[in-house]
Write an enzyme that holds these catalytic residues in place. Structure first.
Site, PDB file in Angstrom:
ATOM      1  N   GLY B 497     -21.456   7.026   0.809  1.00 47.48           N
ATOM      2  CA  GLY B 497     -21.455   8.395   0.313  1.00 47.48           C
ATOM      3  C   GLY B 497     -20.273   8.700  -0.578  1.00 47.48           C
ATOM      4  O   GLY B 497     -20.107   9.807  -1.067  1.00 47.48           O
ATOM      5  N   ARG B 656      -6.369   8.348 -12.483  1.00 49.78           N
ATOM      6  CA  ARG B 656      -7.508   8.821 -13.247  1.00 49.78           C
ATOM      7  C   ARG B 656      -8.691   9.085 -12.308  1.00 49.78           C
ATOM      8  O   ARG B 656      -8.959   8.297 -11.397  1.00 49.78           O
ATOM      9  CB  ARG B 656      -7.881   7.737 -14.246  1.00 49.78           C
ATOM     10  CG  ARG B 656      -8.985   8.075 -15.208  1.00 49.78           C
ATOM     11  CD  ARG B 656      -9.225   6.849 -16.068  1.00 49.78           C
ATOM     12  NE  ARG B 656     -10.196   7.094 -17.117  1.00 49.78           N
ATOM     13  CZ  ARG B 656     -10.698   6.126 -17.879  1.00 49.78           C
ATOM     14  NH1 ARG B 656     -10.304   4.873 -17.697  1.00 49.78           N
ATOM     15  NH2 ARG B 656     -11.573   6.403 -18.811  1.00 49.78           N
ATOM     16  N   GLY B 729      -8.340   4.891  -5.178  1.00 51.27           N
ATOM     17  CA  GLY B 729      -9.378   5.327  -4.249  1.00 51.27           C
ATOM     18  C   GLY B 729      -8.969   6.659  -3.642  1.00 51.27           C
ATOM     19  O   GLY B 729      -7.775   6.912  -3.433  1.00 51.27           O
ATOM     20  N   GLU B 732      -9.522   8.938   1.425  1.00 47.55           N
ATOM     21  CA  GLU B 732      -8.763   9.316   2.616  1.00 47.55           C
ATOM     22  C   GLU B 732      -7.701  10.365   2.371  1.00 47.55           C
ATOM     23  O   GLU B 732      -7.335  11.111   3.275  1.00 47.55           O
ATOM     24  CB  GLU B 732      -8.133   8.064   3.248  1.00 47.55           C
ATOM     25  CG  GLU B 732      -9.149   6.942   3.203  1.00 47.55           C
ATOM     26  CD  GLU B 732      -8.953   5.809   4.149  1.00 47.55           C
ATOM     27  OE1 GLU B 732      -8.645   6.044   5.314  1.00 47.55           O
ATOM     28  OE2 GLU B 732      -9.135   4.669   3.692  1.00 47.55           O
TER      29      GLU B 732
END
Lengths: 173, 765, 329
Positions: B497, B656, B729, B732
């Site tokens: 997801g 980015r 990433g 989290e």
């Protein structure tokens, strides 16, 4: 036992202990309705029975013989999405997609409840003939559908866009 | 920013860096570049149509359904296990327990080998020993789920209990200091922080407690296993398909290639969809029965057999000078763990990298308990570590009579405070400034309890969010280009997801100079080139680098295939770039040939190239982290203590942003899980039995629609010149800092400091 | 789930006969609680008698009373115009409970007979006197945040989780019962037993006795009534404390009549008779409401994790009545 699932008459033979959810998923191959808790606590299994939303996991299938059951698979044909489905795509009303069928079915019936004037816990004036789809009304009424990915904002936007009076007016015009 | 400007800026950034230039550029004259754009999820139509088949939804002939019995003691042994009634119940195929389960080797626990994926090293149904309350002790297979569920209730199991360590307090008496915390040293000491604290002009020294959490992805953990001879196909809901394959192969004495793991859709992971006992038991039962088996854990089963975030007790002590800079920063504490896993909940990580201080002391311990192995859950360590650290900073700001944002500005370090490395990119102060302006922070009263609406007291709070940049070693991507100009980009990675499949298709399209609808990203299957686990917010970087490498290899292949008749003849891979569905000479833009033309002349239907990702050397050189600021406004009911979050803004600095739409969802999703952490989530561990007492979504509360306001997110969008695509990433970071932002807002509303999560109303009465 | 037979009854007499024919029959309404409990093997009926075919009528009578068929769905009752107008506390109580989906399934009769959410009742590995008489109670020293502060015993502190029943208690609702020995009527507040040393016996219903209807006597001043629920999240959670109240204030500011019931605090919907008695004739002031709340909670006993409910209940009572009196808490 006979059922009308997404407009089709179906017959099924099954153990009396089978829930409506397991009937759909395991016996009829309609795995769009999801099992998230099997406790009536998450709403992922929401389907429409005679247009009303229920938790299929808490429903014994035997109780729903001869009833009209609509699932996410019945909302649209591939390639021709229901406006709410399109709005979910546009507003990113999901991430993993697992709670999504339940959110969709729930929202469609929720909008119908609202248009029938069914009040909610946040309805200020219980005597009101009509109830507007406010941010609070929508969130309260959809609170039986959990989304652990946290797509709530997008879901609310998609439902608002699809069912708000302005939208309907636009479509009518 | 226009695509061209962005490309120029990226090229400039790359030229200044010591990472390959191609990390930051895609196709230079890239008219197909959609990176950054709010592209709609490519798997969206399937998911809103209910047509995406998850692990428990694979139709199979001869399928049997499994149900699991769980132990009811925390330690000891099975004294008797009578399966007679269960075995003779209608529809039952077999009952598997430690006596008849296939003999399996010990599970290689995560970190013990590169592909080890087991969350616990305990044997899986091989003996009568019980190690935690909720351990699977038997599996019943039947023709239907109803029959299996009923038969499990007919098992007669008795236990011989042994003394168990099930009190966190008692376990702390024997707390130990692990050798490492993940890959970092357990303790860091710069100067004598305790002495500096003692002598500081302003000081606070506080303890914080955080409870156990469960991921509670809405999809129940499920696996479907089919054996064909010695080949196993496992339909799993997995964020680590290759590690699952390797680990199961090790346990069953097979080669990795004999275990095919398939996981195209994962109904939420958050760290919880790794390799637990249920997949192993599914494979074992299928082998024993000689039939396919589907095992779906009940929601209770998810709490019993899948670990969550552990409980922590933390100390944060801050000593400040009159100018607000830190003389001492101390963050220590202990987390509950087990002897059979390796997940120490790295709550001291933020304190290592966030703030400048003259002296620093961080160290953490683990206290071994008899419990389900705890594991990584969205923002492991950082989510609860920032709760303590950022609440303490708020208290220090008050002691100093400084605005909390100003305090953090004064603590901004020039280089990593503990490693001494240069930051690859850090624009936290800018994120604070932009967020504060947007949120209207200047309207906050420093004095608690100053704003009121009827029964409701209003308050605002702020906290820093942070999460490391990781890239996993290993992984490879393959690109198959077809004669009609389509690309199939393959890597055994995961889509739970996050938007991975969409973002990587965007990436590959831009990199290959193809329209987005000509590119498919294939993932979630061990038949594809190996991927890395979806964890630590690392997948985007890990996949991106592999695709970059594969593009390079593909370019070389294409040039070879193009041969001497091509306008590109004689050029090397470094002299061409992808563009407009083909290759173009960088120095002579007129020299161009399309992929279709190259393949056509060679009479080829397709061409493939595969390459491995280079090792993550960037993290050795730089201190690489994502940052953010969480702004929260709460209403606290003066009569009842109820807390409602009325406004929330996350201002992020994560390099980015690759897809504005899916990124927004990622950030918001993390924030919402953070609201759960702040206000309601608590897996109730009964210290008399070692049993979780609220294994249900009715009693373990996660936020519902009504708990969640419209959340705003914004980002600096400044590329990290040391990261592939300039991106980090972002799965989290959204949860980090939220607990503290809420707690600080609650303080601003009420004057009450709550240092133990969750902030339930009884703590505010 | 243990195997069972299934039969559907269209009237009470048939239902009672069907139930009488099996040793461990249970009536099945919407199933929202029973099906869950059967899955947990806490309920193991050998026969289910589906009573959703019984009366789904809501009869608003000229005298101001309302007769509600036991098979009426929660949503239908909450949405009914007469209920919204004359008994808003009942609409609000129902709407504060569960989710839209569950309210569409759950029947009035089933809601009344739903069982506790005590964590130790739900876990068959725990000791529970309600589930297994004489086994002991693990809630007493365990997680009892949701448990009772009024009416509990050493044997059991489980609460009755219904919101709807709290309003019914305040409204002095009467239940129409039918059984093998004929029909009878009881007050809702008499239905649920306090646990004492037999927490497994939760109601005074006779074997296979069936709730056929709920009758709300006329209560004109209930037009000014409300339900306030305090819980751990903003929606879709059981009550920590709730209050259903109706208030009738005379022109001179004295309380002519009052109805007050509490949820989340007791093994049964808790009618606050003591507070009501103190308030009749008293001034409608926050101070008087607080004094009455103190009196109602005087005998409250907190356990390790729920003592906060004592003060919370007092505050909720005071604030709810103050709001109805037109003031601000």
């Amino acid at each position: 036992m006979r059922f009308i699932v997404n407009g089709q008459h179906v017959e099924a033979v099954f153990d009396l202990r089978t829930s409506l959810l397991d009937l759909l998923r395991d016996h009829l191959g309609l795995s769009g309705s999801k099992k998230g808790c099997n406790q009536g606590a998450c709403g992922a299994c929401t389907v429409l029975v005679d247009g009303e939303r229920i938790n299929a996991c808490l429903a014994l299938a035997v109780q729903y013989q001869d009833r009209a059951i609509n699932t996410v698979e019945g909302l649209s044909e591939p390639g021709a999405l229901h406006p709410l489905q399109s709005a979910f795509l546009e507003h990113d009303g999901f991430q993993c997609g697992y709670c999504t069928p339940g959110q969709l079915c729930s929202a469609i019936a929720m909008a119908a409840e609202l248009s029938r004037g069914v009040p909610s816990a946040v309805t200020v004036d219980l005597a009101a003939e009509t109830i507007a789809l406010s941010h609070d009304e929508l969130r309260e009424r959809m609170s039986g559908n959990l989304c652990r990915c946290g797509a709530y904002n997008g879901i609310v936007e998609a439902i608002t866009e699809t069912f708000s009076p302005q939208k309907s007016a636009q479509e009518a015009a | 920013m226009s695509g061209q400007m962005e490309a120029r800026q990226s090229a400039m950034l790359a030229s200044m860096s010591d990472v390959p230039e191609r990390w930051l550029t895609t196709s230079a004259r890239d008219k197909h570049g959609t990176l950054g754009a709010p592209v709609t999820r490519m798997d969206g139509a399937l998911k809103v149509g209910g047509r995406a088949r998850f692990a428990a939804e694979v139709p199979l002939d001869g399928l049997t359904y499994a149900a699991v019995a769980f132990s009811t003691i925390a330690k000891g042994r099975i004294a008797a296990l009578d399966t007679t009634a269960a075995e003779s119940a209608p529809g039952v195929v077999l009952v598997m327990d430690y006596r008849n389960a296939p003999r399996l080797k010990l599970p290689p626990v995560m970190f013990s080998a590169p592909k080890a994926g087991a969350q616990s090293s305990l044997p899986v149904m091989q003996d009568e020993q019980i190690h935690w309350n909720g351990q699977p002790v038997a599996v019943v297979l039947a023709e239907t789920q109803e029959q299996a569920d009923h038969a499990v209730s007919l098992l007669r199991i008795s236990y011989e209990a042994a003394p168990a360590v099930i009190s966190f307090g008692a376990a702390q008496q024997n707390a130990r200091t692990p050798e490492k915390i993940l890959r970092e040293p357990t303790s860091v000491a710069i100067g004598d922080a305790e002495a500096a604290l003692a002598g500081a002009a302003f000081k606070i020294d506080l303890n914080y407690r955080t409870p156990r959490h469960n991921h509670n992805a809405i999809e129940l953990h499920a696996a479907t296993a089919v054996w064909q001879g010695d080949r196993l196909t496992l339909h799993d809901a997995s964020q680590m398909v290759n590690m699952t394959s390797w680990t199961i192969a090790e346990m069953f004495g097979l080669k990795e290639a004999q275990v095919h793991v398939h996981s195209p859709y994962v109904g939420g992971g958050f760290g919880g969809k790794c390799l637990w006992t249920h997949q192993i038991l599914t494979a074992a039962a299928a082998r024993l029965a000689g039939r396919p088996v589907r095992l779906t854990l009940s929601r209770e089963g998810v709490f019993r057999a899948v670990g969550g975030r552990t409980t922590t007790e933390q100390r944060v002590a801050l000593g400040a000078k009159a100018d607000g800079t830190l003389a001492a920063l101390i963050h220590t504490g202990v987390a509950a763990m087990t002897t059979h896993n390796n997940c120490p909940e790295q709550f001291t990580f933020p304190a290592r990298h966030l703030y400048a201080a003259d002296t620093i002391k961080v160290t953490q311990q683990v206290a071994d308990m008899n419990m389900i192995a705890n594991t990584f859950m969205r923002g492991p360590g950082e989510s609860v570590g920032t709760f303590a650290l950022e609440c303490a900073l708020d208290e220090l700001a008050e002691a100093l009579q400084l605005d909390p944002i100003e305090l953090r500005r004064r603590l901004e370090p020039e280089k990593d405070p503990t490693s001494g490395k240069a930051f690859s990119a850090r624009h936290l102060v800018e994120a604070y400034q932009r967020g504060a302006a947007r949120f209207g922070w200047e309207k906050r009263s420093a004095k608690p309890g100053a704003r009121r609406e009827g029964e409701w007291l209003l308050g605002m709070g702020v906290a820093t969010a942070t999460y490391p940049y990781y890239r996993q070693p290993g992984g490879a991507a393959r690109i198959r280009l077809t004669a009609d100009g389509r690309a199939f980009v393959q890597m055994a990675s995961h889509e739970m997801g996050m938007g991975t499949a969409t973002v990587q298709a965007q990436h590959a399209a831009a990199r290959l100079g193809l329209p987005l609808d000509h590119v498919v990203f294939e993932y979630g299957d061990t038949d594809l080139p190996p991927g890395t686990l979806a964890g630590g917010s690392s997948q985007t970087a890990s996949i991106s680098v592999a695709i970059i490498a594969a593009t390079q290899a593909l370019t070389e292949e294409l040039l070879r295939l193009a041969g001497n008749e091509s306008p590109l003849a004689g050029l090397s891979a470094d002299e061409v770039e992808t563009s407009d569905g083909g290759l173009r000479a960088i120095a002579e833009p007129d020299r161009f040939e399309s992929y279709a033309s190259i393949l056509g002349r060679a009479k080829r239907d397709d061409i493939s190239a595969m390459a491995e990702a280079p090792p993550p050397s960037e993290v050795q050189t730089y201190s690489m982290h994502s940052y953010g600021v969480q702004f929260c406004e709460v209403k606290v009911n003066e009569v009842t203590g109820e807390v409602r979050v009325s406004r929330f803004l996350g201002s992020f600095d994560c390099g980015r942003i690759l897809n504005a739409k899916t990124a927004t969802s990622q950030f918001k999703g993390g924030i919402i899980m953070g609201l759960g952490l702040a206000l309601m989530e608590d897996a109730l561990f009964d210290e008399r039995s070692g049993r979780i007492m609220n294994p249900s979504l009715a009693e373990y509360h996660v936020p519902v629609h009504m708990d969640v306001p419209e959340i705003e997110v914004m980002w600096t969008g400044i590329p990290d010149p040391k990261a592939p695509l300039g991106a980090h990433g972002i799965g989290e970071i959204g949860i980090t800092g939220v607990g503290a932002a809420v707690a600080n807002a609650v303080y601003n509303a009420t004057g009450r400091r709550i240092r133990e999560l969750p902030i339930t109303l009884d703590k505010l009465l | 789930m243990t195997p069972f037979t299934y039969a559907r009854a269209q009237d009470a007499q048939t239902a009672i006969q069907l139930a009488g024919a099996a040793p461990a029959a249970r009536y099945l309404g919407g199933g929202t609680n029973l099906v869950d409990l059967m899955r947990e093997t806490i309920e193991t009926p050998d026969a289910l008698v589906d009573v959703t075919g019984l009366s789904q009528a809501i009869e608003a009578r000229d005298d101001g009373s309302i007769l509600i068929g036991a098979a009426v769905k929660n949503t239908a009752l909450a949405a009914h115009r007469a209920v919204r107008q004359h008994f808003p506390l009942l609409s609000r109580a129902i709407l504060a409970g569960a989710s839209g989906q569950i309210r569409n399934m759950a029947t009035v009769g089933g809601n009344i007979l739903q069982r506790t959410r005590c964590l130790y009742f739900y876990d068959d590995a725990a000791r529970c006197n309600k589930r297994s008489p004489g086994a002991g109670c693990d809630a007493r020293e365990g997680f009892n945040r949701m448990n009772a502060i009024l009416g509990a015993s050493d044997a059991c502190s489980a609460t009755h989780p219904s919101d709807m029943c709290v309003a019914l208690a305040a409204l002095d609702a009467t239940l129409h019962l039918a059984g093998a020995e004929g029909t009878r009527r009881i007050k809702l507040v008499e239905l649920h037993r306090l646990p004492d040393d037999q927490p497994d016996i939760e109601t005074i219903l006779r074997p296979h006795e069936l709730i056929t209807a709920v009758e709300l006597p006329a209560l004109p001043f209930a037009a000014r009534s409300t339900y306030r629920k305090v819980r751990d999240r903003a929606s879709y959670a059981f009550a920590l404390v709730s209050a259903a109240a109706a208030l009738d204030v005379a022109a001179d500011g004295t309380i002519r009549d009052v109805r007050l019931a509490l949820g989340g605090v007791a093994p049964k919907p808790w009618r606050a008779f003591k507070a009501e008695a103190m308030l009749r004739g008293a001034p409608a002031t926050a101070a008087a409401f607080r004094t009455a709340a103190e009196a109602e909670l005087a005998e409250a006993v907190g356990l390790s994790g729920n003592s906060f409910k004592i003060e919370l209940a007092k505050r909720v009572i005071t604030a709810t009545l103050t709001e109805l009196a037109g003031g601000v808490a």
